[in-house]
Design a protein around this motif. Structure first.
Motif, PDB file in Angstrom:
ATOM      1  N   SER B 231       0.846  -1.187   0.000  1.00  0.00           N
ATOM      2  CA  SER B 231       0.000   0.000   0.000  1.00  0.00           C
ATOM      3  C   SER B 231       0.884   1.240   0.000  1.00  0.00           C
ATOM      4  O   SER B 231       2.086   1.160   0.245  1.00  0.00           O
ATOM      5  CB  SER B 231      -0.899  -0.005   1.240  1.00  0.00           C
ATOM      6  N   ILE B 232       0.250   2.410  -0.241  1.00  0.00           N
ATOM      7  CA  ILE B 232       1.001   3.659  -0.320  1.00  0.00           C
ATOM      8  C   ILE B 232       1.063   4.311   1.066  1.00  0.00           C
ATOM      9  O   ILE B 232       0.044   4.402   1.768  1.00  0.00           O
ATOM     10  CB  ILE B 232       0.356   4.652  -1.318  1.00  0.00           C
ATOM     11  N   TYR B 233       2.256   4.766   1.424  1.00  0.00           N
ATOM     12  CA  TYR B 233       2.475   5.443   2.706  1.00  0.00           C
ATOM     13  C   TYR B 233       3.234   6.749   2.457  1.00  0.00           C
ATOM     14  O   TYR B 233       3.879   6.913   1.412  1.00  0.00           O
ATOM     15  CB  TYR B 233       3.343   4.594   3.640  1.00  0.00           C
ATOM     16  N   THR B 234       3.180   7.633   3.438  1.00  0.00           N
ATOM     17  CA  THR B 234       4.127   8.743   3.453  1.00  0.00           C
ATOM     18  C   THR B 234       4.824   8.747   4.810  1.00  0.00           C
ATOM     19  O   THR B 234       4.290   8.232   5.794  1.00  0.00           O
ATOM     20  CB  THR B 234       3.467  10.117   3.227  1.00  0.00           C
ATOM     21  N   VAL B 235       6.016   9.341   4.824  1.00  0.00           N
ATOM     22  CA  VAL B 235       6.798   9.392   6.060  1.00  0.00           C
ATOM     23  C   VAL B 235       7.568  10.707   6.084  1.00  0.00           C
ATOM     24  O   VAL B 235       7.909  11.247   5.017  1.00  0.00           O
ATOM     25  CB  VAL B 235       7.757   8.180   6.148  1.00  0.00           C
ATOM     26  N   GLY B 236       7.802  11.234   7.276  1.00  0.00           N
ATOM     27  CA  GLY B 236       8.622  12.446   7.398  1.00  0.00           C
ATOM     28  C   GLY B 236      10.059  12.158   7.001  1.00  0.00           C
ATOM     29  O   GLY B 236      10.493  11.000   7.033  1.00  0.00           O
ATOM     30  N   GLN B 247      -5.099   1.307   1.208  1.00  0.00           N
ATOM     31  CA  GLN B 247      -5.124  -0.067   1.697  1.00  0.00           C
ATOM     32  C   GLN B 247      -5.349  -0.927   0.453  1.00  0.00           C
ATOM     33  O   GLN B 247      -6.465  -1.048  -0.017  1.00  0.00           O
ATOM     34  CB  GLN B 247      -6.256  -0.244   2.715  1.00  0.00           C
ATOM     35  N   ALA B 248      -4.254  -1.430  -0.105  1.00  0.00           N
ATOM     36  CA  ALA B 248      -4.391  -2.192  -1.347  1.00  0.00           C
ATOM     37  C   ALA B 248      -5.187  -3.457  -1.079  1.00  0.00           C
ATOM     38  O   ALA B 248      -4.845  -4.221  -0.174  1.00  0.00           O
ATOM     39  CB  ALA B 248      -3.021  -2.534  -1.902  1.00  0.00           C
ATOM     40  N   PRO B 249      -6.263  -3.684  -1.834  1.00  0.00           N
ATOM     41  CA  PRO B 249      -7.035  -4.920  -1.622  1.00  0.00           C
ATOM     42  C   PRO B 249      -6.147  -6.132  -1.846  1.00  0.00           C
ATOM     43  O   PRO B 249      -5.150  -6.056  -2.570  1.00  0.00           O
ATOM     44  CB  PRO B 249      -8.113  -4.840  -2.707  1.00  0.00           C
ATOM     45  N   THR B 250      -6.514  -7.230  -1.205  1.00  0.00           N
ATOM     46  CA  THR B 250      -5.722  -8.461  -1.306  1.00  0.00           C
ATOM     47  C   THR B 250      -5.453  -8.809  -2.767  1.00  0.00           C
ATOM     48  O   THR B 250      -6.352  -8.739  -3.598  1.00  0.00           O
ATOM     49  CB  THR B 250      -6.477  -9.620  -0.633  1.00  0.00           C
ATOM     50  N   SER B 271      -2.168  -2.472  -9.479  1.00  0.00           N
ATOM     51  CA  SER B 271      -2.167  -3.599 -10.414  1.00  0.00           C
ATOM     52  C   SER B 271      -2.657  -4.857  -9.732  1.00  0.00           C
ATOM     53  O   SER B 271      -2.434  -5.061  -8.539  1.00  0.00           O
ATOM     54  CB  SER B 271      -0.760  -3.815 -10.979  1.00  0.00           C
ATOM     55  N   VAL B 272      -3.352  -5.639 -10.513  1.00  0.00           N
ATOM     56  CA  VAL B 272      -3.781  -6.944 -10.039  1.00  0.00           C
ATOM     57  C   VAL B 272      -3.677  -7.896 -11.225  1.00  0.00           C
ATOM     58  O   VAL B 272      -4.229  -7.629 -12.291  1.00  0.00           O
ATOM     59  CB  VAL B 272      -5.202  -6.900  -9.443  1.00  0.00           C
ATOM     60  N   ASP B 273      -2.912  -8.965 -11.026  1.00  0.00           N
ATOM     61  CA  ASP B 273      -2.600  -9.886 -12.127  1.00  0.00           C
ATOM     62  C   ASP B 273      -2.079  -9.106 -13.330  1.00  0.00           C
ATOM     63  O   ASP B 273      -1.122  -8.376 -13.206  1.00  0.00           O
ATOM     64  CB  ASP B 273      -3.829 -10.731 -12.491  1.00  0.00           C
TER      65      ASP B 273
END
Lengths: 159, 761
Positions: B231-236, B247-250, B271-273
């Motif tokens: 999933s995508i995050y950001t951080v300082g 929250q990337a689906p399974t 992307s999925v498959d």
């Protein structure tokens, strides 16, 4: 005032002349500042030795030497706790000088340096500012605080 | 009796012992040598974090499955106006090339042939440097793929490895894909075990995320990446304050995040498959938007936002034709447009021109299709709508995804711009000895190293002569001692040393040992930072005082002989020849500050009895060196330091005043220091002038590192830390700054590295 003269050392001979004319006063001022003849001797020797190496590169050797000598002495002082026993050399100091050194040691270093350079070495405030690397205005502040404190100490001692 | 003067006469009776004979014979520092150096506080920042095994495997597996690496973000979206400079690309022979957008001046960057591979060039926001990664032919592991991040000047000079350390070599770890922070002070790169941020000089690498690739936010405060759960995050930038945005689906994978120019949204591919889609989300994780379903089209590069954030450009591999093309799509959703519908060519690796009017990209007519786009491409440009295609190179052997476009900042004519003040926590990161007390004279930074001019050091030119010390910011130690015959005197306030035109310039007074002083003269020395080779350039006169540089060349301040007190010497760095000499009506010139607007000389004179002006400023034309004005300052004696920074030249007196470079007059009293004036140094660094003010041991609690904002004049005093005691103890005489690092040179021969990195906002 002797320190106003712009001295331009052109070779070691001139530095030697500078040593003969300035080193005794510089050394005594450093004793007053550091309270320790050995620190003073080392600082004077170090400043002149560095000046010799720089040769013609120094354009104001006199002021430069004063500045470096005080920097060297300050560097040594900060490595020593204030409560440290006086070194052997101090035993040879006359009693009145020893007393004054003891009182001066109770002043913060900058106040002490300003007081010594102003009242003992008779150096004008702008040049004290340069030696200590602070502004002339700050020199005035250190001087007035140092003078007040030293007078209190002297009065307490004389009572 | 309380008359102080009288009581102090007690010292007159002390017996002074004349030691001249010893002093003359003894080398300097013989007495200082027995003094113990102040406690050396050394923080080991190079501690190698142990990779979490499972996490590492995940990155590696992702790395192998990626079709391409994440691209660098396009150049700084800062408010400064930029124009288009050179295009850089990874080309033939595994080296980095530059070329004008019209195809002229194709240049194989010198030094680059020492690499097996030099790839991924990215220009610094000011356009002067290129960061890249690669590995050299003479690598420590037999030419194996031990990638490191390197920096060089845009002409290819001054190549410096920013990431190698002994532990790194033994572990064969790789550091790749550097990206500049928008303000040019930091680099983000991928290590084997995560994402790292380091200063642009290679110091203070800090792991910020367990991720393989990331991208800076336009304000430089945060980094977006694909992390746990794909999933995508950001951080300082300091690795704290992690925020999960998606929250990337399974079974799906959110990848290659890309920040909009205004920083409000982040685009990414999900992307999925074999199926792909382009999404965007607010920077706080809200408002997920499907921009476009891409079906079976493969993607891999970051989608790049247009300058107005209205469209997004990306590369895609179309099915079933198996050809790469460039596409654009409205950022709020809509139809995808193929910008390069070429039947027999692959296009990829688009980057926006710095002025936002064009795209540069790579095209190959050998349809390599999905085989890593290596080595058969040429560089092209076009308008963002796909029209007006121009071929820039022919048979360049370029890679398909390593193009960068040099931003050339248009010089600001008005007030200096400053990065908005962030919250700083200046800390002492390292403190180490480099030379004997009182014999280190000046400090500067350049070519990824820190340079100290000293004399009488081991390995120097001799006991009475100089040395240039190269300090490796990665190890906090002297890495090289380069003998130089002449060295600057700290009488000039830490001047006499400058990094310009890819070289280190050191000025001093040259005199053969034992020769008469009448034979002394000014000697400028040009040192190649890569080889340590020294070119001596005698300038005549009596002694060298200071050196500075601007776009018209190198400027040296020397003391004169006979009736000429001093001279300003203008030197052409291309030929090392003197272009002009201007006599200076100066008493004791000390410092020289060259800028694109003027050359300013700081001149000291001691008036009789200490009454009257002590400092004068002489202002010279920035290209001809002709004297414009000579004017005494009203600033108190003991003050009057000239400093360049933030687009202006300043004089530091009781306050900091900008100098009017036409009249030579300081503009009013300037910004007052508010009680505690700088001691020893004041230096332009990260978002302000930094200095240390010492309220005194018994005063307000200790030493204060302070920052003066050059726009507002606001002074921020930072909390005293125990670490800052050593600022005073080392008697800092001068300083240099590089990125988020401040380097202090102490009279006691130490260097102190202070981290000014802003904390996360």
């Amino acid at each position: 005032v002797e320190h106003d003269a712009l001295v331009s050392a052109k070779d070691v001979g001139e530095l030697e002349g500078l040593y003969r004319s300035h080193a005794p006063k510089l050394w005594r001022a450093l004793v007053a500042y550091s309270g320790d003849p050995e620190i003073a001797s080392d600082a004077v020797a170090e400043a002149f030795a560095q000046a010799i190496r720089r040769g013609g590169a120094l354009r104001e050797p006199e002021r430069w030497i004063w500045k470096v000598a005080f920097l060297v002495a300050a560097g040594t002082l900060k490595d020593r706790p204030r409560e440290l026993e006086l070194s052997e050399g101090t035993y040879e100091m006359p009693e009145d000088a020893l007393l004054m050194a003891g009182l001066l040691r109770r002043l913060p270093t900058k106040q002490r340096a300003a007081v010594v350079l102003h009242y003992y070495a008779d150096i004008p405030n702008p040049q004290i500012a340069q030696i200590l690397g602070i502004s002339a205005a700050t020199v005035r502040v250190h001087l007035s605080q140092g003078r007040r404190r030293l007078k209190q100490l002297l009065e307490a001692t004389d009572d | 009796m309380t008359d102080i003067r009288e009581r102090l006469r007690a010292f007159d009776h002390l017996q002074f012992e004349d030691r001249w004979a010893q002093i003359e014979r003894q080398p300097a520092n013989s007495s200082a040598a027995r003094q113990s150096p102040s406690p050396i506080r050394r923080v080991l920042t190079a501690a190698v974090a142990l990779a979490v095994a499972i996490a590492s495997l995940l990155y590696l597996s992702e790395a192998f499955h990626r079709t391409k690496t994440t691209r660098g973000h396009s150049p700084s979206p800062q408010a400064t106006v930029v124009s288009n400079g050179l295009i850089a690309f990874s080309g033939r022979n595994g080296v980095i090339w530059t070329v004008e957008p019209d195809g002229r001046h194709l240049t194989e960057l010198s030094g680059a042939p020492t690499f097996v591979q030099a790839i991924g060039p990215v220009f610094s926001p000011d356009g002067t440097q290129i960061a890249f990664y690669g590995y050299p032919k003479t690598g420590p592991v037999g030419g194996g793929a031990n990638y490191d991040v390197y920096m060089m000047n845009v002409d290819g000079s001054g190549i410096v490895n920013l990431t190698t350390s002994p532990s790194d070599i033994s572990s064969r770890s790789s550091q790749t894909t550097p990206q500049w922070s928008p303000d040019g002070t930091n680099l983000l790169y991928s290590g084997d075990d995560g994402l790292y941020v380091m200063n642009a000089d290679g110091s203070q690498a800090t792991k910020v995320a367990d991720a393989y690739s990331g991208v800076w936010s336009p304000d430089g405060s945060r980094i977006a990446y694909t992390g746990k759960g794909r999933s995508i995050y950001t951080v300082g930038v300091d690795g704290t304050n992690v925020t999960q945005l998606t929250q990337a689906p399974t079974g799906t994978w959110d990848q290659t995040p890309s920040w909009s120019r205004d920083g409000s949204r982040i685009a990414f591919f999900r992307s999925v498959d074999q199926s792909n889609a382009l999404y965007s989300v607010n920077a706080d994780g809200t408002e997920l938007l499907l921009i476009s379903k891409l079906g079976e089209m493969q993607t891999g590069y970051t989608a790049l936002w247009s300058p107005d954030d209205k469209t997004v450009v990306f590369d895609g591999l179309e099915k079933p034709s198996n050809q790469w093309d460039l596409f654009s799509v409205p950022s709020d959703g809509g139809d995808v447009t193929n910008l390069t519908s070429t039947p027999n060519a692959d296009e990829s690796g688009a980057v926006w021109s710095p002025d936002g009017t064009q795209l540069a990209f790579a095209r190959s007519t050998v349809v390599a299709s999905n085989v890593d786009n290596t080595g058969s491409f040429d560089v092209y440009t076009m308008k963002p709508d796909g029209s007006d295609v121009h071929r820039v190179t022919t048979d360049a052997g370029a890679r398909g995804y390593d193009t960068a476009w040099q931003p050339v900042p248009v010089e600001a004519t008005d007030a200096p711009t400053v990065v908005a003040p962030a919250s700083f926590h200046p800390t002492i990161a390292a403190h180490f000895n480099v030379g004997p007390r009182g014999q280190t004279e000046a400090i500067t930074t350049g070519a990824g190293s820190v340079w100290v001019a000293a004399y009488g050091v081991q390995g120097g030119a001799g006991v009475d002569q100089g040395a240039l010390l190269r300090i490796d910011p990665a190890t906090d130690a002297v890495a090289q001692t380069i003998p130089v015959r002449a060295f600057p005197s700290f009488e000039t306030g830490g001047g006499g040393l400058v990094f310009a035109d890819g070289s280190v310039w050191v000025i001093g007074t040259d005199r053969a040992p034992g020769s008469p002083v009448s034979q002394a003269h000014a000697l400028l020395q040009r040192v190649d930072p890569a080889t340590g080779q020294v070119q001596a350039i005698p300038l005549g006169g009596h002694g060298g005082i200071d050196v500075s540089a601007n776009s018209s060349g190198i400027w040296a301040l020397i003391s004169g002989t006979g009736t000429i007190h001093a001279e300003l010497v203008h030197l052409d760095p291309a030929t090392n020849l003197v272009l002009s000499r201007t006599p200076i009506p100066a008493a004791q010139p000390r410092r020289l500050v060259a800028s694109s607007d003027a050359i300013v000389v700081e001149d000291h004179e001691w008036p009789p009895n200490g009454v009257g002006p002590c400092v004068s400023l002489e202002v010279f034309d920035a290209s001809t060196g002709v004297l414009r004005s000579s004017r005494p300052l009203t600033t108190p004696c003991g003050y009057g330091t000239v400093i360049g920074g933030f687009g202006a030249t300043w004089v530091s007196g009781e306050g900091l005043s900008k100098i009017d470079l036409t009249t030579g007059e300081p503009e009013g009293v300037g910004f007052p220091y508010g009680g505690h004036a700088p001691r020893g140094f004041i230096v332009p660094a990260n978002s302000g002038f930094w200095y240390a003010a010492y309220p005194g041991r018994n005063g307000n609690g200790g030493d204060l590192p302070s920052r003066l904002d050059p726009v507002t004049g606001d002074i921020t005093n930072y909390s005293p830390t125990t670490g800052f005691l050593s600022l005073r103890d080392s008697q800092a005489i001068t300083a240099a700054a590089s990125g988020n690092t401040l380097w202090l040179l102490g009279f006691d021969g130490t260097v102190t590295r202070i981290d000014l990195r802003p904390s996360s906002v």
